[in-house]
Motif scaffolding. Structure first.
Motif, PDB file in Angstrom:
ATOM      1  N   GLU A 153       0.833  -1.207   0.000  1.00 12.33           N
ATOM      2  CA  GLU A 153       0.000   0.000   0.000  1.00 12.33           C
ATOM      3  C   GLU A 153       0.871   1.262   0.000  1.00 12.33           C
ATOM      4  O   GLU A 153       0.433   2.309  -0.433  1.00 12.33           O
ATOM      5  N   VAL A 154       2.094   1.133   0.500  1.00 11.32           N
ATOM      6  CA  VAL A 154       2.932   2.335   0.619  1.00 11.32           C
ATOM      7  C   VAL A 154       4.111   2.363  -0.349  1.00 11.32           C
ATOM      8  O   VAL A 154       4.719   3.407  -0.559  1.00 11.32           O
ATOM      9  N   TYR A 155       4.409   1.213  -0.952  1.00 15.05           N
ATOM     10  CA  TYR A 155       5.533   1.184  -1.879  1.00 15.05           C
ATOM     11  C   TYR A 155       5.055   1.608  -3.276  1.00 15.05           C
ATOM     12  O   TYR A 155       4.135   1.005  -3.829  1.00 15.05           O
ATOM     13  N   LYS A 156       5.687   2.635  -3.835  1.00 12.72           N
ATOM     14  CA  LYS A 156       5.301   3.204  -5.135  1.00 12.72           C
ATOM     15  C   LYS A 156       3.775   3.284  -5.257  1.00 12.72           C
ATOM     16  O   LYS A 156       3.168   2.621  -6.110  1.00 12.72           O
ATOM     17  N   PRO A 157       3.157   4.070  -4.364  1.00 20.10           N
ATOM     18  CA  PRO A 157       1.688   4.021  -4.297  1.00 20.10           C
ATOM     19  C   PRO A 157       0.990   4.895  -5.333  1.00 20.10           C
ATOM     20  O   PRO A 157       1.598   5.786  -5.916  1.00 20.10           O
ATOM     21  N   ASN A 158      -0.273   4.607  -5.494  1.00 21.98           N
ATOM     22  CA  ASN A 158      -1.171   5.500  -6.220  1.00 21.98           C
ATOM     23  C   ASN A 158      -1.611   6.532  -5.170  1.00 21.98           C
ATOM     24  O   ASN A 158      -2.218   6.156  -4.165  1.00 21.98           O
ATOM     25  N   PRO A 159      -1.288   7.839  -5.358  1.00 20.24           N
ATOM     26  CA  PRO A 159      -1.517   8.817  -4.278  1.00 20.24           C
ATOM     27  C   PRO A 159      -2.966   8.827  -3.788  1.00 20.24           C
ATOM     28  O   PRO A 159      -3.206   8.977  -2.583  1.00 20.24           O
ATOM     29  N   GLU A 160      -3.905   8.637  -4.689  1.00 15.56           N
ATOM     30  CA  GLU A 160      -5.312   8.693  -4.273  1.00 15.56           C
ATOM     31  C   GLU A 160      -5.637   7.545  -3.311  1.00 15.56           C
ATOM     32  O   GLU A 160      -6.240   7.712  -2.263  1.00 15.56           O
ATOM     33  N   ARG A 161      -5.164   6.356  -3.709  1.00 11.27           N
ATOM     34  CA  ARG A 161      -5.425   5.185  -2.864  1.00 11.27           C
ATOM     35  C   ARG A 161      -4.674   5.326  -1.535  1.00 11.27           C
ATOM     36  O   ARG A 161      -5.185   4.940  -0.480  1.00 11.27           O
ATOM     37  N   LEU A 162      -3.476   5.903  -1.617  1.00  3.67           N
ATOM     38  CA  LEU A 162      -2.664   6.062  -0.401  1.00  3.67           C
ATOM     39  C   LEU A 162      -3.407   6.930   0.615  1.00  3.67           C
ATOM     40  O   LEU A 162      -3.473   6.599   1.803  1.00  3.67           O
ATOM     41  N   ASN A 163      -3.997   8.027   0.130  1.00  7.59           N
ATOM     42  CA  ASN A 163      -4.792   8.916   0.980  1.00  7.59           C
ATOM     43  C   ASN A 163      -5.919   8.153   1.643  1.00  7.59           C
ATOM     44  O   ASN A 163      -6.137   8.229   2.843  1.00  7.59           O
ATOM     45  N   HIS A 164      -6.628   7.446   0.797  1.00  5.02           N
ATOM     46  CA  HIS A 164      -7.798   6.714   1.268  1.00  5.02           C
ATOM     47  C   HIS A 164      -7.383   5.662   2.300  1.00  5.02           C
ATOM     48  O   HIS A 164      -8.013   5.494   3.346  1.00  5.02           O
ATOM     49  N   PHE A 165      -6.282   4.974   1.960  1.00  2.00           N
ATOM     50  CA  PHE A 165      -5.775   3.922   2.847  1.00  2.00           C
ATOM     51  C   PHE A 165      -5.520   4.475   4.243  1.00  2.00           C
ATOM     52  O   PHE A 165      -5.940   3.909   5.251  1.00  2.00           O
ATOM     53  N   TRP A 166      -4.829   5.622   4.286  1.00  2.00           N
ATOM     54  CA  TRP A 166      -4.463   6.152   5.610  1.00  2.00           C
ATOM     55  C   TRP A 166      -5.695   6.619   6.386  1.00  2.00           C
ATOM     56  O   TRP A 166      -5.813   6.412   7.581  1.00  2.00           O
ATOM     57  N   LYS A 167      -6.642   7.201   5.649  1.00  2.00           N
ATOM     58  CA  LYS A 167      -7.880   7.654   6.337  1.00  2.00           C
ATOM     59  C   LYS A 167      -8.601   6.447   6.936  1.00  2.00           C
ATOM     60  O   LYS A 167      -9.109   6.501   8.050  1.00  2.00           O
ATOM     61  N   VAL A 168      -8.641   5.352   6.171  1.00  2.00           N
ATOM     62  CA  VAL A 168      -9.343   4.162   6.677  1.00  2.00           C
ATOM     63  C   VAL A 168      -8.579   3.572   7.863  1.00  2.00           C
ATOM     64  O   VAL A 168      -9.175   3.087   8.828  1.00  2.00           O
ATOM     65  N   LEU A 169      -7.236   3.672   7.807  1.00  2.00           N
ATOM     66  CA  LEU A 169      -6.457   3.178   8.958  1.00  2.00           C
ATOM     67  C   LEU A 169      -6.788   4.013  10.201  1.00  2.00           C
ATOM     68  O   LEU A 169      -7.024   3.471  11.289  1.00  2.00           O
ATOM     69  N   GLN A 170      -6.830   5.337  10.016  1.00  2.00           N
ATOM     70  CA  GLN A 170      -7.186   6.212  11.154  1.00  2.00           C
ATOM     71  C   GLN A 170      -8.569   5.840  11.692  1.00  2.00           C
ATOM     72  O   GLN A 170      -8.760   5.652  12.900  1.00  2.00           O
ATOM     73  N   ASP A 171      -9.528   5.701  10.763  1.00  2.00           N
ATOM     74  CA  ASP A 171     -10.910   5.374  11.167  1.00  2.00           C
ATOM     75  C   ASP A 171     -10.956   4.073  11.953  1.00  2.00           C
ATOM     76  O   ASP A 171     -11.629   3.969  12.980  1.00  2.00           O
ATOM     77  N   THR A 172     -10.264   3.082  11.415  1.00  2.00           N
ATOM     78  CA  THR A 172     -10.330   1.757  12.029  1.00  2.00           C
ATOM     79  C   THR A 172      -9.716   1.791  13.422  1.00  2.00           C
ATOM     80  O   THR A 172     -10.246   1.221  14.369  1.00  2.00           O
TER      81      THR A 172
END
Ligand SMILES: CC/C=C\CCC/C=C/C(=O)SCCNC(=O)CCNC(=O)[C@H](O)C(C)(C)COP(=O)(O)OP(=O)(O)OC[C@H]1O[C@@H](n2cnc3c(N)ncnc32)[C@H](O)[C@@H]1OP(=O)(O)O
Length: 794
Positions: A212-231
């Motif tokens: 998720e963090v290696y050579k990421p797609n910036p949009e997905r990376l944003n979303h990923f981190w927000k979902v991690l925070q939420d969870t």
């Protein structure tokens, strides 16, 4: 094998260059080759040998996907890599060398691992005509399984949320989303408490998914981190009691999950901790706070700055975990005991108290969420951090065969998996469905229809009375006319039947042989055309039936129930089926064998066959076009030239429905008894290779790769192989020397073996691309020690 006729002397440069192969697969086969796009995963010695044999005959383009740098071992075996290229991208150097072989071929490369490419561009491989993979280890997980399981014990009111994203529950966007919705489900069910655990045998969670963090797609990376925070917010502030049953390793993000619970019970002999600094990463503030709240400021600082991973007993002494157990079952039972402590406390009161205890930490993140997100995204995109991650990923070693095989199976892109190790080679073809029109059979009987001539042919043949012809005319009529004439004579005396048995055919042959009129010396001389007619008795009088393989195709569901996804092959088959139903036979092939005859009579006859073939092909074309129209398919999907070719070869049609490699690897039983009882069967190579794949997956090295590890590796490989055999319910054992032999190779490729195997694999790829000749179905093994080879349908 039958071949298209040689080209005329006025050839274009291209046809001169490819003259020999054009004789084998014709212009139309060459066109398909020139339009093809081939992907090679891993530019090993074998991989580049395969591409060499595809670049020379002129494929359209190739793409090499390989994240490896050139090593000394590569130079020793790979003809396309030079000494001075050590340390450079293997994909890049191999591409440059291969392009020098043929200026008509285009080539490019991706200097990334296939796993990375798959993780970032799901459909990347779909655009290829064929994907070839060499030296690709398996990965034993299925991508479409549910990522968490939630169960509620009605009696105790305790819910269990089990992480089940094989192999290591790494936290990707999807798993985090599922954890979050699992918690919502549990909250709605008003449970007394939650147990968080894992279905993996030895891992609780490997932390954030590095992909998720290696050579990421910036949009997905944003979303990923927000979902991690939420969870995290949801789990940390969960109103009901939470316990982590840590039944395996829990590094980094895995530890964070455990720290977010109120109580931690850990199985013996695993590790836990926030090890981010060891990976070159800085843990975010709320990760740190989660730890500080459990083990205090001082211990957290010591643990975090060193990136410490603690063994279970150390974690217990530190207070990082609360209890130690022998196994998961005991952990669950202890967790239930912990939860039962609150039996007499009002859940709301308990919940509110927990909220107050955790409030500050939660508020801290709530206040700084946006900033935390920006910091993370910027940090993750930093080239230095990416460099660390890349190194880390290489250390984790990626395995991609199983997901790739599933992906390409669904996308209907053929996959050719090959391996060359020491004196052993292996090719496995995965095709969901492959259809062949021109199979080029070794021997083909002429399609003459003398048993049931169509009206125009009958009229012509009936008009020639062979018995009354003068000597000169007689010696120039085509053999078919003679055969037809005497066949009718034969039928007159045999109730209208054609000869079937050898004895019956002898009678007909004798009638032809006795037919000559004696010359002026009273000698009967049998002319060449009569000799030919006798020869044809054997091959040309078989009644016109539909070969069983063709009938199976015409009865196939894909032929009967066409859809908008039907390929042109199936549309043509449906049209052919109708023709067969109305005429009782396949279309005439339209070609006549060479015969000793005068030009006029031969051409007259040839025209009759040609015209009938054209008429039937036109009827099939009209019907196929109509079917395509009714299905809403594009008009140009069916071409007249293709239908003509299809009708000409209608009696050789061939269909392969293959088997998915991922299914093969997940199969739980395999009947190998008959093979293993045969001392000469090469099936043992399959077992050895499967063992080898598993060895690589488990130990990230080849068996015997390190000189001082050969003996231990033999033992490990033996144990893997016996485990495999018992998984397949197979009671046989593999002979020890076979295992020793594979360990002796230490994963080395021999150029000579790779070159042979590369040629064989390339030839299979050409068959797949041109849809000519029957491809291998589905596995081929080559033993360079005994020069034996075998194919198996796995
Ligand atoms: C830029 C980021 C900025 C800030 C973020 C900071 C916060 C970061 C938090 C994190 O969580 S970072 C992730 C840290 N995780 C780890 O360090 C764990 C790494 N994994 C391991 O140590 C081991 O895998 C293990 C968990 C101990 C299990 O070992 P085991 O031998 O059982 O399995 P193996 O190592 O063979 O792995 C199997 C398989 O899984 C892949 N894998 C492992 N960990 C991850 C991961 N975190 N992400 C993605 N994939 C992972 C591994 O590559 C193997 O794959 P393969 O079968 O294809 O080879």
């Amino acid at each position: 094998m039958s071949s298209p006729s040689p080209k005329s002397p006025e050839q274009s440069d291209k046809s001169k260059k490819y003259d020999r192969q054009l004789r084998l697969w014709g212009d139309h086969g060459q066109r398909l080759l020139e339009n093809s796009k081939v992907c090679l995963i891993n530019a090993t010695a074998l991989g580049t040998e395969i591409l060499k044999s595809l670049v020379l005959p002129g494929i359209g383009s190739f793409t090499i996907v390989d994240g490896e740098k050139i090593s000394e071992e590569d130079i020793g075996s790979n003809f396309f890599l030079e000494n001075d290229s050590i340390g450079l991208s293997r994909a890049q150097v191999a591409t440059q060398s291969l392009l020098e072989l043929n200026p008509d071929v285009r080539g490019d490369y991706i200097d990334e691992s296939p796993e990375h490419v798959m993780a970032h561009t799901q459909d990347f491989f779909n655009k290829f005509t064929v994907v070839i993979a060499t030296a690709l280890p398996e990965k034993r997980f299925s991508s479409d399984a549910k990522l968490v399981a939630v169960s509620v014990n009605d009696k105790s009111g305790v819910a269990t949320l089990t992480l089940q994203r094989p192999p290591v529950n790494s936290l990707n966007l999807e798993l985090l989303t599922d954890i979050s919705s699992g918690l919502t489900e549990i909250e709605k069910a008003k449970c007394r408490g939650v147990i968080l655990t894992s279905s993996a045998e030895s891992v609780f969670s490997a932390g954030l998914d590095i992909f998720e963090v290696y050579k990421p797609n910036p949009e997905r990376l944003n979303h990923f981190w927000k979902v991690l925070q939420d969870t995290w917010l949801k789990l940390y502030g969960f109103p009901y009691a939470t316990v982590a049953v840590i039944n395996g390793h829990a590094p980094a993000g895995g530890c964070l999950l455990a720290l977010s619970c109120e109580y931690r019970i850990m199985s013996k002999n695993y590790t836990i901790g926030l090890n981010e600094t060891q990976l070159g990463l800085v843990a975010p503030k709320w990760f740190i706070a989660s730890m500080r709240n459990v083990i205090g400021q001082r211990q957290s600082e010591l643990a975090l700055t060193a990136g410490r991973l603690f063994k279970t007993d150390e974690a217990l002494s530190l207070g990082l975990v609360d209890e130690v157990v022998d196994n998961k079952e005991e952990g669950i039972s202890k967790a239930e005991q912990f939860l039962s402590r609150f039996r007499n406390i009002a859940p709301e009161v308990r919940g509110m108290t927990k909220q107050l205890v955790r409030e500050d930490t939660i508020k801290d993140l709530m206040k700084t969420r946006e900033q935390d997100l920006n910091t993370f995204v910027q940090y993750a995109l930093n080239p230095k951090v990416q460099e660390y991650l890349e190194k880390y990923m290489q250390a984790l070693k990626t395995k991609v065969l199983i997901p790739l095989s599933r992906h390409l199976w669904d996308a209907q892109v053929p996959l050719v998996v090959c391996r060359s190790i020491g004196f052993l080679g292996y090719i496995r073809l995965q095709v969901k469905e492959h259809t062949v029109i021109e199979t080029h059979p070794d021997s083909e009987n002429p399609d003459l229809r003398l048993d049931k001539p169509w009206p125009a042919l009958k009229e012509h043949l009936d008009s020639i009375n062979v018995a009354t012809l003068d000597q000169k005319t007689r010696s120039h009529i085509p053999a078919i006319v003679i055969l037809y004439y005497y066949l009718n004579k034969y039928k007159e005396f045999h109730d209208g039947n054609v000869p079937r048995t050898r004895a019956e055919k002898d009678v007909l042959r004798k009638m032809i042989r006795d037919s000559p009129i004696p010359d002026e010396h009273g000698v009967k001389v049998l002319e060449e055309n009569f000799e030919e007619a006798i020869h044809y008795v054997n091959t040309c009088l078989n009644p016109q039936t539909i070969p069983s393989n063709v009938q199976t195709i015409l009865d196939d569901d894909s032929c009967i129930n066409l859809t908008q996804n039907s390929s042109p092959f199936w549309v043509m088959c449906a049209a052919l089926r109708e023709l067969v139903q109305s005429e009782g036979a396949l279309p005439v092939s339209g070609s006549l064998p060479d015969m000793a005859a005068d030009t006029n009579s031969y051409i007259t006859l040839q025209q009759l066959y040609y015209k009938q073939a054209q008429l039937q092909a036109e009827a099939v074309f009209r019907r196929a076009s109509q079917i395509a129209r009714n299905l809403g398919l594009p008009q140009d999907i069916i071409t007249e030239s293709e239908v003509k070719l299809f009708c000409k070869h209608a009696n050789e049609l061939h269909l392969i429905r293959g088997c998915c490699i991922a299914d093969e690897y997940e199969r739980t039983s395999l009947d190998l008894t008959s093979y293993l009882e045969d001392p000469d069967s090469l099936m043992f190579y399959y077992i050895t290779l499967r063992g080898l794949e598993r060895f690589i997956s488990e130990f990230n090295t080849y068996p015997g790769q390190f000189d001082d590890q050969v003996e231990p590796d033999v033992l490990k490989l033996k144990s893997i192989i016996s485990k495999l055999l018992s998984e397949w319910n197979c009671s046989h054992a593999l002979r020890d020397e076979r295992v020793h032999e594979v360990c002796r190779y230490g994963g080395a490729e021999l150029h000579s073996v790779s070159a042979i195997l590369g040629g064989c694999a390339a030839h299979e790829v050409i068959k797949l691309i041109t849809h000519q000749y029957k491809p291998l179905n589905n596995a081929f093994f080559y033993d360079a020690i005994t020069s034996n080879s075998a194919t198996f349908c796995l």
